[in-house]
Motif scaffolding. Structure first.
Motif, PDB file in Angstrom:
ATOM      1  N   GLY A   1       6.743  -7.146  11.163  1.00 23.75           N
ATOM      2  CA  GLY A   1       7.926  -6.552  11.776  1.00 23.75           C
ATOM      3  C   GLY A   1       7.923  -5.039  11.697  1.00 23.75           C
ATOM      4  N   ASP A   2       9.113  -4.453  11.582  1.00 28.82           N
ATOM      5  CA  ASP A   2       9.231  -2.994  11.577  1.00 28.82           C
ATOM      6  C   ASP A   2       8.522  -2.348  10.396  1.00 28.82           C
ATOM      7  OD1 ASP A   2      10.720  -3.195  13.856  1.00 28.82           O
ATOM      8  OD2 ASP A   2      12.653  -2.748  12.925  1.00 28.82           O
ATOM      9  N   SER A   3       8.253  -3.090   9.351  1.00 28.24           N
ATOM     10  CA  SER A   3       7.469  -2.536   8.245  1.00 28.24           C
ATOM     11  C   SER A   3       6.052  -2.201   8.701  1.00 28.24           C
ATOM     12  CB  SER A   3       7.405  -3.529   7.084  1.00 28.24           C
ATOM     13  OG  SER A   3       8.696  -3.815   6.603  1.00 28.24           O
ATOM     14  N   ALA A   4       5.566  -2.936   9.698  1.00 35.88           N
ATOM     15  CA  ALA A   4       4.212  -2.732  10.201  1.00 35.88           C
ATOM     16  C   ALA A   4       4.164  -1.808  11.398  1.00 35.88           C
ATOM     17  CB  ALA A   4       3.587  -4.086  10.577  1.00 35.88           C
ATOM     18  N   HIS A   5       5.291  -1.668  12.133  1.00 39.15           N
ATOM     19  CA  HIS A   5       5.292  -0.864  13.357  1.00 39.15           C
ATOM     20  C   HIS A   5       6.724  -0.510  13.739  1.00 39.15           C
ATOM     21  CE1 HIS A   5       6.225  -4.912  14.712  1.00 39.15           C
ATOM     22  NE2 HIS A   5       5.026  -5.301  14.321  1.00 39.15           N
TER      23      HIS A   5
ATOM     24  N   GLY B   1       8.205  -8.565  16.197  1.00 41.44           N
ATOM     25  CA  GLY B   1       8.316  -9.006  14.813  1.00 41.44           C
ATOM     26  C   GLY B   1       8.286 -10.510  14.664  1.00 41.44           C
ATOM     27  N   ILE B   2       8.982 -11.235  15.554  1.00 40.39           N
ATOM     28  CA  ILE B   2       8.940 -12.699  15.511  1.00 40.39           C
ATOM     29  C   ILE B   2       7.510 -13.178  15.722  1.00 40.39           C
ATOM     30  CG2 ILE B   2       9.659 -14.810  16.698  1.00 40.39           C
ATOM     31  CD1 ILE B   2      11.837 -13.635  14.981  1.00 40.39           C
ATOM     32  N   GLY B   3       6.791 -12.528  16.633  1.00 44.55           N
ATOM     33  CA  GLY B   3       5.387 -12.878  16.845  1.00 44.55           C
ATOM     34  C   GLY B   3       4.543 -12.682  15.600  1.00 44.55           C
TER      35      GLY B   3
ATOM     36  N   VAL C   1       5.058 -10.062   1.027  1.00 47.44           N
ATOM     37  CA  VAL C   1       5.103  -9.592   2.410  1.00 47.44           C
ATOM     38  C   VAL C   1       6.274  -8.638   2.577  1.00 47.44           C
ATOM     39  CG1 VAL C   1       5.123 -10.235   4.839  1.00 47.44           C
ATOM     40  CG2 VAL C   1       4.186 -11.828   3.155  1.00 47.44           C
ATOM     41  N   GLY C   2       5.987  -7.434   3.066  1.00 45.80           N
ATOM     42  CA  GLY C   2       7.028  -6.456   3.346  1.00 45.80           C
ATOM     43  C   GLY C   2       7.598  -6.663   4.737  1.00 45.80           C
ATOM     44  N   CYS C   3       8.860  -7.040   4.794  1.00 42.75           N
ATOM     45  CA  CYS C   3       9.606  -7.158   6.058  1.00 42.75           C
ATOM     46  C   CYS C   3      10.870  -6.321   5.933  1.00 42.75           C
ATOM     47  CB  CYS C   3       9.958  -8.621   6.342  1.00 42.75           C
ATOM     48  SG  CYS C   3       8.545  -9.733   6.472  1.00 42.75           S
ATOM     49  N   ASP C   4      10.735  -5.175   5.265  1.00 38.23           N
ATOM     50  CA  ASP C   4      11.893  -4.362   4.885  1.00 38.23           C
ATOM     51  C   ASP C   4      12.095  -3.150   5.781  1.00 38.23           C
ATOM     52  OD1 ASP C   4       9.463  -3.547   3.730  1.00 38.23           O
ATOM     53  OD2 ASP C   4      10.425  -2.561   2.039  1.00 38.23           O
ATOM     54  N   GLY C   5      11.696  -3.250   7.037  1.00 41.81           N
ATOM     55  CA  GLY C   5      12.115  -2.280   8.031  1.00 41.81           C
ATOM     56  C   GLY C   5      11.246  -1.050   8.171  1.00 41.81           C
ATOM     57  N   GLY C   6      11.692  -0.169   9.072  1.00 39.80           N
ATOM     58  CA  GLY C   6      10.908   0.999   9.424  1.00 39.80           C
ATOM     59  C   GLY C   6      10.682   1.975   8.294  1.00 39.80           C
ATOM     60  N   ARG C   7      11.577   1.970   7.303  1.00 42.28           N
ATOM     61  CA  ARG C   7      11.392   2.846   6.135  1.00 42.28           C
ATOM     62  C   ARG C   7      10.923   2.040   4.935  1.00 42.28           C
ATOM     63  NH1 ARG C   7      16.968   6.432   6.874  1.00 42.28           N
ATOM     64  NH2 ARG C   7      16.460   7.227   8.955  1.00 42.28           N
ATOM     65  N   SER C   8      10.073   1.104   5.183  1.00 49.69           N
ATOM     66  CA  SER C   8       9.631   0.113   4.206  1.00 49.69           C
ATOM     67  C   SER C   8       9.165   0.711   2.881  1.00 49.69           C
ATOM     68  CB  SER C   8       8.486  -0.703   4.818  1.00 49.69           C
ATOM     69  OG  SER C   8       7.874  -1.526   3.860  1.00 49.69           O
ATOM     70  N   ALA C   9       9.842   0.296   1.804  1.00 47.99           N
ATOM     71  CA  ALA C   9       9.389   0.675   0.466  1.00 47.99           C
ATOM     72  C   ALA C   9       8.090  -0.030   0.120  1.00 47.99           C
ATOM     73  CB  ALA C   9      10.472   0.315  -0.558  1.00 47.99           C
TER      74      ALA C   9
ATOM     75  N   PRO D   1      15.552 -10.871  10.634  1.00 46.68           N
ATOM     76  CA  PRO D   1      14.981 -11.985  11.395  1.00 46.68           C
ATOM     77  C   PRO D   1      13.515 -12.260  11.087  1.00 46.68           C
ATOM     78  CG  PRO D   1      16.334 -10.621  12.826  1.00 46.68           C
ATOM     79  CD  PRO D   1      16.239  -9.895  11.515  1.00 46.68           C
ATOM     80  N   VAL D   2      12.717 -11.207  10.901  1.00 53.17           N
ATOM     81  CA  VAL D   2      11.283 -11.414  10.666  1.00 53.17           C
ATOM     82  C   VAL D   2      11.044 -12.031   9.296  1.00 53.17           C
ATOM     83  CG1 VAL D   2       9.039 -10.275  10.513  1.00 53.17           C
ATOM     84  CG2 VAL D   2      10.703  -9.528  12.223  1.00 53.17           C
ATOM     85  N   GLY D   3      11.681 -11.460   8.264  1.00 51.20           N
ATOM     86  CA  GLY D   3      11.502 -12.011   6.929  1.00 51.20           C
ATOM     87  C   GLY D   3      12.002 -13.430   6.814  1.00 51.20           C
TER      88      GLY D   3
END
Length: 512
Positions: free
Chosen positions: A303-307, A320-322, A181-189, A11-13
């Motif tokens: 999103g989860d890539s950031a937190h 993440g939408i914010g 932009v990384g929007c690839d989740g909590g385990r962001s590569a 959703p964020v990406g």
């Protein structure tokens, strides 16, 4: 070379891609999963609550009705939201839902509306329930309409940048862009390969979500239940959630067995419940981590890539939408060359404190659920506080996003807040004026004072004049593309106010 590569088609990406596509940027989205959708993202396991702020973001881009239609979930708020059934209402009604704090459910009728002076009725005023599959489907369709390219089955393994571009490397190919932009989740590569620091706290509990048959359904009550050993939720006959205060010992690296799930559920619920077939199950923890900055050179995170944090309280998707709404117009202005100096740096400055507050909000709930005398004592104190009008209102402000206010250097109480849904006498809503992604100068006076000051910013700032049904005591407001009020002029509008408007317009939209 694309203007922007986004890694991650969640959703964020996808929301970020739509914002950039709306501004005419060339956007490529790379997604690891080969196909969209999965059982865990559909109803009911994928159910999420969108706060009023997030629902307004969809409304302001013309996607609220498609999202409601795609959701198909029972009790979705506002199914006829844009039909304007409340056309004659000038004052907001009580919220239909408030939520819970650490399993303590609050009564929406207790919310003190007088303490929410910036709330106006509108199509998205109460938020809505949806599921991730619906959100992603609506956003992907909109992204396609805007010319965004989405490539699935692509795994990004490295990120390399220099002063002029950044390249996302897969095993066989490199994708070059001006920004990534990384929007690839909590385990962001992206986060790891681009060198972002990621700091925070370790988990206190393991959470379980399952679809399972219950052999003795009367043993397990419906609803949300805080117990001496944690918390359990039964949201439908088969949809069950459990939070076990085990220090996060059982995480996503292991698939829970039916026997393990039954043992945990019995211990936390304090019942002898027996599970039958387990159709699907997943786990999570309340690990709370945040990148120390959301930008390193030409690489940004959202999103989860950031937190990351516990889903307790339903804050993750909204946070993440914010991020996407805040970043999208700023990055687009930077790409198109009309961003004022330092505009992109305000992304971290504004969103990082919001993320930090959400992490602390979830940490506080984990502390309340601790199965020890300290947690139990804290729970009783908070239960009394949350039973009060002020306590319920405070929780509503936090979970709805109403309390978010960016520090834009103004003492005017509306500046820095999400704009209320102002409605002109001719029926035009602010959300409709924001649909094309431009900022809006709303002039409620008959003198048309701001028209000349906006004329030189065509394509960035639009002008709308007319009396408002409820102007909240203002003569005019300047609204950023993300719906945040950047400037507000009161009734005694004079030359100094016009100068203030022009300074704010220069700051956010560049010189005319």
């Amino acid at each position: 070379m694309h203007d922007v590569v986004i890694v991650g088609a969640g959703p964020v990406g996808l929301f970020l891609a739509c914002e950039l596509g709306l501004a005419g940027c060339s956007v490529l989205v790379l997604e690891r999963e080969p196909e969209p959708g999965s059982p865990g993202r559909a109803y009911p396991l994928g159910m999420r609550g969108l706060s009023p702020g997030s629902a307004e973001a969809f409304h302001r881009r013309g996607m609220l009705l498609p999202l409601l239609a795609a959701s198909g979930a029972p009790d979705a708020v506002g199914q006829d939201a844009d039909a304007d059934a409340d056309a004659d209402a000038d004052e907001p009604s009580p919220p239909r839902g408030v939520g819970h704090f650490a399993g303590m459910v609050l009564d929406p009728a207790v919310v003190d509306l007088a303490a929410l002076p910036f709330r106006l009725p509108g199509p998205a005023a109460d938020g809505l329930f949806t599921h991730l599959e619906a959100v992603e489907r609506v956003l992907a369709e909109r992204a396609d309409e805007l010319g965004v390219e989405i490539r699935r089955g692509v795994t990004v393994e490295d990120v390399v940048q220099d002063d002029g571009s950044v390249v996302a490397h897969t095993g066989e190919q490199g994708y070059e862009a001006r920004w990534l932009v990384g929007c690839d989740g909590g385990r962001s590569a992206v986060r790891g390969r681009a060198g972002f620091a990621f700091v925070g706290t370790e988990p206190q509990f393991t959470g379980y979500v399952m679809l399972a048959d219950v052999s003795d359904p009367d043993e397990l009550a419906m609803g949300i239940h805080l117990t001496p050993q944690g918390m359990y939720l039964r949201l439908s006959p088969e949809h069950i959630g459990v939070m076990d205060c085990d220090g996060g010992a059982y995480d996503r690296t292991r698939q829970p067995t039916a026997e393990h799930l039954q043992t945990v559920l019995r211990r936390v619920s304090g019942t002898g419940v027996t599970l039958g077939a387990v159709h699907r199950a997943s786990t999570f923890t309340d690990r709370a981590m945040q990148a120390t900055t959301y930008r390193r050179g030409r690489v940004l995170l959202a999103g989860d890539s950031a937190h990351i944090h516990s889903p307790t309280g339903g804050q993750g998707l909204n946070l993440g939408i914010g991020d996407a709404v805040n970043l999208g117009w700023k990055l687009a202005a930077t790409v198109r060359g009309h961003a004022p100096d330092g505009l992109l740096d305000t992304y971290t400055r504004e969103r990082h404190p919001v993320g930090a507050r959400v992490l602390d909000w979830t940490r506080a709930q984990a502390a309340v659920m601790r199965p020890d005398p300290h947690g139990w004592a804290l729970r009783e104190v908070l239960r009394d506080l949350l039973a009060t009008r002020d306590g319920t209102t405070q929780v509503f402000e936090r979970v709805s996003g109403t309390s978010i206010r960016y520090d834009l250097g103004s003492e005017q109480p509306l500046v820095g807040r999400n704009a209320p849904e102002f409605r002109l006498e001719n029926g035009t809503r602010l959300g409709e004026l924001l649909r094309d992604g431009q900022g809006v100068a709303l002039d409620f006076s008959a003198g048309r004072r701001l028209r000349a000051a906006t004329a030189g910013r065509r394509g960035r700032l639009r002008y709308a004049a007319g009396a408002a049904r409820n102007d909240l005591g203002l003569d005019a407001v300047l609204v950023r593309p993300d719906g945040v009020i950047a400037w507000a002029g009161a009734r005694d509008f004079g030359p100094a106010d016009l100068e203030g408007f022009e300074r704010a317009a220069d700051r956010w939209f560049g010189t005319s």
